[in-house]
Design a protein around this motif. Structure first.
Motif, PDB file in Angstrom:
ATOM      1  N   ILE A  37      -6.030  14.042  -3.888  1.00 54.49           N
ATOM      2  CA  ILE A  37      -6.548  12.810  -3.284  1.00 54.49           C
ATOM      3  C   ILE A  37      -7.699  12.260  -4.113  1.00 54.49           C
ATOM      4  O   ILE A  37      -7.757  11.068  -4.420  1.00 54.49           O
ATOM      5  CB  ILE A  37      -6.977  13.066  -1.827  1.00 54.49           C
ATOM      6  CG1 ILE A  37      -5.747  13.373  -0.967  1.00 54.49           C
ATOM      7  CG2 ILE A  37      -7.761  11.881  -1.266  1.00 54.49           C
ATOM      8  CD1 ILE A  37      -6.072  13.972   0.386  1.00 54.49           C
ATOM      9  N   LEU A  38      -8.605  13.131  -4.507  1.00 52.78           N
ATOM     10  CA  LEU A  38      -9.754  12.713  -5.298  1.00 52.78           C
ATOM     11  C   LEU A  38      -9.323  12.202  -6.668  1.00 52.78           C
ATOM     12  O   LEU A  38      -9.834  11.191  -7.163  1.00 52.78           O
ATOM     13  CB  LEU A  38     -10.730  13.880  -5.436  1.00 52.78           C
ATOM     14  CG  LEU A  38     -12.104  13.598  -6.001  1.00 52.78           C
ATOM     15  CD1 LEU A  38     -12.778  12.441  -5.262  1.00 52.78           C
ATOM     16  CD2 LEU A  38     -12.959  14.851  -5.904  1.00 52.78           C
ATOM     17  N   PHE A  39      -8.357  12.873  -7.286  1.00 55.16           N
ATOM     18  CA  PHE A  39      -7.850  12.473  -8.597  1.00 55.16           C
ATOM     19  C   PHE A  39      -7.245  11.072  -8.512  1.00 55.16           C
ATOM     20  O   PHE A  39      -7.497  10.213  -9.370  1.00 55.16           O
ATOM     21  CB  PHE A  39      -6.820  13.499  -9.068  1.00 55.16           C
ATOM     22  CG  PHE A  39      -6.484  13.437 -10.534  1.00 55.16           C
ATOM     23  CD1 PHE A  39      -7.460  13.275 -11.503  1.00 55.16           C
ATOM     24  CD2 PHE A  39      -5.174  13.580 -10.955  1.00 55.16           C
ATOM     25  CE1 PHE A  39      -7.145  13.239 -12.851  1.00 55.16           C
ATOM     26  CE2 PHE A  39      -4.837  13.549 -12.299  1.00 55.16           C
ATOM     27  CZ  PHE A  39      -5.838  13.370 -13.253  1.00 55.16           C
ATOM     28  N   ALA A  40      -6.475  10.815  -7.475  1.00 55.26           N
ATOM     29  CA  ALA A  40      -5.874   9.487  -7.294  1.00 55.26           C
ATOM     30  C   ALA A  40      -6.952   8.418  -7.140  1.00 55.26           C
ATOM     31  O   ALA A  40      -6.866   7.329  -7.729  1.00 55.26           O
ATOM     32  CB  ALA A  40      -4.946   9.493  -6.084  1.00 55.26           C
ATOM     33  N   PHE A  41      -7.974   8.719  -6.366  1.00 55.80           N
ATOM     34  CA  PHE A  41      -9.092   7.783  -6.191  1.00 55.80           C
ATOM     35  C   PHE A  41      -9.759   7.497  -7.531  1.00 55.80           C
ATOM     36  O   PHE A  41     -10.015   6.342  -7.881  1.00 55.80           O
ATOM     37  CB  PHE A  41     -10.102   8.372  -5.197  1.00 55.80           C
ATOM     38  CG  PHE A  41     -11.431   7.675  -5.192  1.00 55.80           C
ATOM     39  CD1 PHE A  41     -11.574   6.424  -4.604  1.00 55.80           C
ATOM     40  CD2 PHE A  41     -12.533   8.275  -5.775  1.00 55.80           C
ATOM     41  CE1 PHE A  41     -12.806   5.783  -4.599  1.00 55.80           C
ATOM     42  CE2 PHE A  41     -13.769   7.637  -5.782  1.00 55.80           C
ATOM     43  CZ  PHE A  41     -13.903   6.389  -5.196  1.00 55.80           C
ATOM     44  N   LEU A  42     -10.015   8.548  -8.295  1.00 54.80           N
ATOM     45  CA  LEU A  42     -10.681   8.380  -9.590  1.00 54.80           C
ATOM     46  C   LEU A  42      -9.822   7.573 -10.562  1.00 54.80           C
ATOM     47  O   LEU A  42     -10.344   6.778 -11.350  1.00 54.80           O
ATOM     48  CB  LEU A  42     -11.031   9.745 -10.185  1.00 54.80           C
ATOM     49  CG  LEU A  42     -12.143  10.501  -9.472  1.00 54.80           C
ATOM     50  CD1 LEU A  42     -12.191  11.951  -9.930  1.00 54.80           C
ATOM     51  CD2 LEU A  42     -13.486   9.811  -9.687  1.00 54.80           C
ATOM     52  N   LEU A  43      -8.513   7.767 -10.525  1.00 50.59           N
ATOM     53  CA  LEU A  43      -7.624   7.004 -11.409  1.00 50.59           C
ATOM     54  C   LEU A  43      -7.598   5.528 -11.010  1.00 50.59           C
ATOM     55  O   LEU A  43      -7.556   4.644 -11.873  1.00 50.59           O
ATOM     56  CB  LEU A  43      -6.216   7.593 -11.377  1.00 50.59           C
ATOM     57  CG  LEU A  43      -6.071   8.984 -11.994  1.00 50.59           C
ATOM     58  CD1 LEU A  43      -4.649   9.499 -11.794  1.00 50.59           C
ATOM     59  CD2 LEU A  43      -6.453   8.984 -13.467  1.00 50.59           C
ATOM     60  N   ALA A  44      -7.637   5.262  -9.722  1.00 50.29           N
ATOM     61  CA  ALA A  44      -7.565   3.878  -9.241  1.00 50.29           C
ATOM     62  C   ALA A  44      -8.821   3.080  -9.599  1.00 50.29           C
ATOM     63  O   ALA A  44      -8.746   1.861  -9.800  1.00 50.29           O
ATOM     64  CB  ALA A  44      -7.339   3.870  -7.736  1.00 50.29           C
ATOM     65  N   ILE A  45      -9.947   3.737  -9.699  1.00 52.00           N
ATOM     66  CA  ILE A  45     -11.213   3.048  -9.984  1.00 52.00           C
ATOM     67  C   ILE A  45     -11.137   2.241 -11.274  1.00 52.00           C
ATOM     68  O   ILE A  45     -11.675   1.140 -11.365  1.00 52.00           O
ATOM     69  CB  ILE A  45     -12.376   4.071 -10.074  1.00 52.00           C
ATOM     70  CG1 ILE A  45     -12.722   4.607  -8.701  1.00 52.00           C
ATOM     71  CG2 ILE A  45     -13.606   3.453 -10.723  1.00 52.00           C
ATOM     72  CD1 ILE A  45     -13.779   5.688  -8.728  1.00 52.00           C
ATOM     73  N   VAL A  46     -10.471   2.760 -12.267  1.00 50.67           N
ATOM     74  CA  VAL A  46     -10.405   2.119 -13.587  1.00 50.67           C
ATOM     75  C   VAL A  46      -9.820   0.705 -13.501  1.00 50.67           C
ATOM     76  O   VAL A  46     -10.143  -0.153 -14.318  1.00 50.67           O
ATOM     77  CB  VAL A  46      -9.573   2.987 -14.555  1.00 50.67           C
ATOM     78  CG1 VAL A  46      -9.398   2.321 -15.902  1.00 50.67           C
ATOM     79  CG2 VAL A  46     -10.226   4.346 -14.734  1.00 50.67           C
ATOM     80  N   PHE A  47      -8.980   0.460 -12.509  1.00 48.43           N
ATOM     81  CA  PHE A  47      -8.283  -0.813 -12.414  1.00 48.43           C
ATOM     82  C   PHE A  47      -8.986  -1.828 -11.505  1.00 48.43           C
ATOM     83  O   PHE A  47      -8.382  -2.812 -11.097  1.00 48.43           O
ATOM     84  CB  PHE A  47      -6.842  -0.575 -11.945  1.00 48.43           C
ATOM     85  CG  PHE A  47      -6.109   0.351 -12.878  1.00 48.43           C
ATOM     86  CD1 PHE A  47      -5.688  -0.102 -14.127  1.00 48.43           C
ATOM     87  CD2 PHE A  47      -5.874   1.669 -12.537  1.00 48.43           C
ATOM     88  CE1 PHE A  47      -5.034   0.742 -15.010  1.00 48.43           C
ATOM     89  CE2 PHE A  47      -5.213   2.529 -13.403  1.00 48.43           C
ATOM     90  CZ  PHE A  47      -4.791   2.061 -14.651  1.00 48.43           C
ATOM     91  N   THR A  48     -10.259  -1.597 -11.223  1.00 50.76           N
ATOM     92  CA  THR A  48     -11.007  -2.533 -10.382  1.00 50.76           C
ATOM     93  C   THR A  48     -11.916  -3.415 -11.239  1.00 50.76           C
ATOM     94  O   THR A  48     -12.306  -3.041 -12.356  1.00 50.76           O
ATOM     95  CB  THR A  48     -11.875  -1.780  -9.353  1.00 50.76           C
ATOM     96  OG1 THR A  48     -12.881  -1.033 -10.043  1.00 50.76           O
ATOM     97  CG2 THR A  48     -11.031  -0.861  -8.481  1.00 50.76           C
ATOM     98  N   ASP A  49     -12.260  -4.576 -10.719  1.00 50.13           N
ATOM     99  CA  ASP A  49     -13.170  -5.479 -11.421  1.00 50.13           C
ATOM    100  C   ASP A  49     -14.569  -4.872 -11.529  1.00 50.13           C
ATOM    101  O   ASP A  49     -15.263  -5.058 -12.523  1.00 50.13           O
ATOM    102  CB  ASP A  49     -13.238  -6.829 -10.702  1.00 50.13           C
ATOM    103  CG  ASP A  49     -11.928  -7.594 -10.784  1.00 50.13           C
ATOM    104  OD1 ASP A  49     -11.158  -7.365 -11.749  1.00 50.13           O
ATOM    105  OD2 ASP A  49     -11.665  -8.417  -9.879  1.00 50.13           O
ATOM    106  N   VAL A  50     -14.973  -4.157 -10.493  1.00 46.61           N
ATOM    107  CA  VAL A  50     -16.310  -3.552 -10.485  1.00 46.61           C
ATOM    108  C   VAL A  50     -16.457  -2.536 -11.629  1.00 46.61           C
ATOM    109  O   VAL A  50     -17.514  -2.449 -12.249  1.00 46.61           O
ATOM    110  CB  VAL A  50     -16.583  -2.885  -9.112  1.00 46.61           C
ATOM    111  CG1 VAL A  50     -17.901  -2.133  -9.128  1.00 46.61           C
ATOM    112  CG2 VAL A  50     -16.573  -3.929  -8.017  1.00 46.61           C
ATOM    113  N   TYR A  51     -15.396  -1.812 -11.925  1.00 46.74           N
ATOM    114  CA  TYR A  51     -15.444  -0.808 -13.001  1.00 46.74           C
ATOM    115  C   TYR A  51     -15.769  -1.469 -14.343  1.00 46.74           C
ATOM    116  O   TYR A  51     -16.583  -0.957 -15.112  1.00 46.74           O
ATOM    117  CB  TYR A  51     -14.118  -0.051 -13.096  1.00 46.74           C
ATOM    118  CG  TYR A  51     -14.131   1.033 -14.150  1.00 46.74           C
ATOM    119  CD1 TYR A  51     -14.679   2.275 -13.877  1.00 46.74           C
ATOM    120  CD2 TYR A  51     -13.606   0.809 -15.414  1.00 46.74           C
ATOM    121  CE1 TYR A  51     -14.702   3.281 -14.838  1.00 46.74           C
ATOM    122  CE2 TYR A  51     -13.624   1.800 -16.384  1.00 46.74           C
ATOM    123  CZ  TYR A  51     -14.173   3.033 -16.086  1.00 46.74           C
ATOM    124  OH  TYR A  51     -14.204   4.019 -17.052  1.00 46.74           O
TER     125      TYR A  51
END
Length: 161
Positions: A37-51
């Protein structure tokens, strides 16, 4: 070589190994779910505007945290793969000994991953020294509860395999 935990009354050595391995795999299932679950969250962060707006420090911290999650996942899955490959070769005791080491190392990487994730969120939310204090406090809690307390509860003559 460290001894296995004591057998239950009337338990054969083979049954004890099977029980110990079953208990280990159940513990790994709990940890692995959290890592995934944490790994999926961390991977998804890269695709956000905030990142994209974050500093090189936060992006570097994120990458290190993702690598810790990958290491944790690798170490926590390894014992199940070993068992599948070696189960017919009567090497359960050896697998169990090394699987215990993998579980402990995987748990350490999981603690680092969770600490890194909290630090990333704290950096985005508040930044500065307060974010680092939150990250440090998180690390202390994980190390204390996951590694120090069990060491204090274990008799001195029992070292992990």
């Amino acid at each position: 070589m460290a001894e296995l935990p004591p057998a239950e009354p009337g338990e054969t050595p083979s049954a004890r190994l099977a029980r110990n391995f079953s208990e280990l795999l159940q513990e790994l299932r709990v940890a692995q779910a959290g890592v995934q679950i944490l790994f999926a969250f961390l991977l998804a962060i890269v695709f956000t505007d905030v990142y994209a707006e974050q500093s090189a420090y936060v992006r570097g911290l994120h990458l290190v945290t993702v690598l810790c999650a990958a290491a944790s996942s690798t170490l926590l899955i390894a014992p199940a793969v070993w068992h599948r490959i070696l189960f017919r070769h009567r090497r359960r005791e050896e697998i169990l000994r090394y699987a215990n080491r993998c579980a402990l190392a995987g748990s350490a990487f999981l603690a680092a991953t969770m600490t890194g994730t909290v630090l990333i969120v704290a950096e985005v939310a508040v930044g500065g020294w307060f974010a680092k204090l939150i990250g440090a406090a998180t690390a202390v809690v994980f190390v204390g509860l996951w590694f120090v307390v069990p060491r204090l509860l274990r008799p001195d003559d029992e070292l992990p395999a």
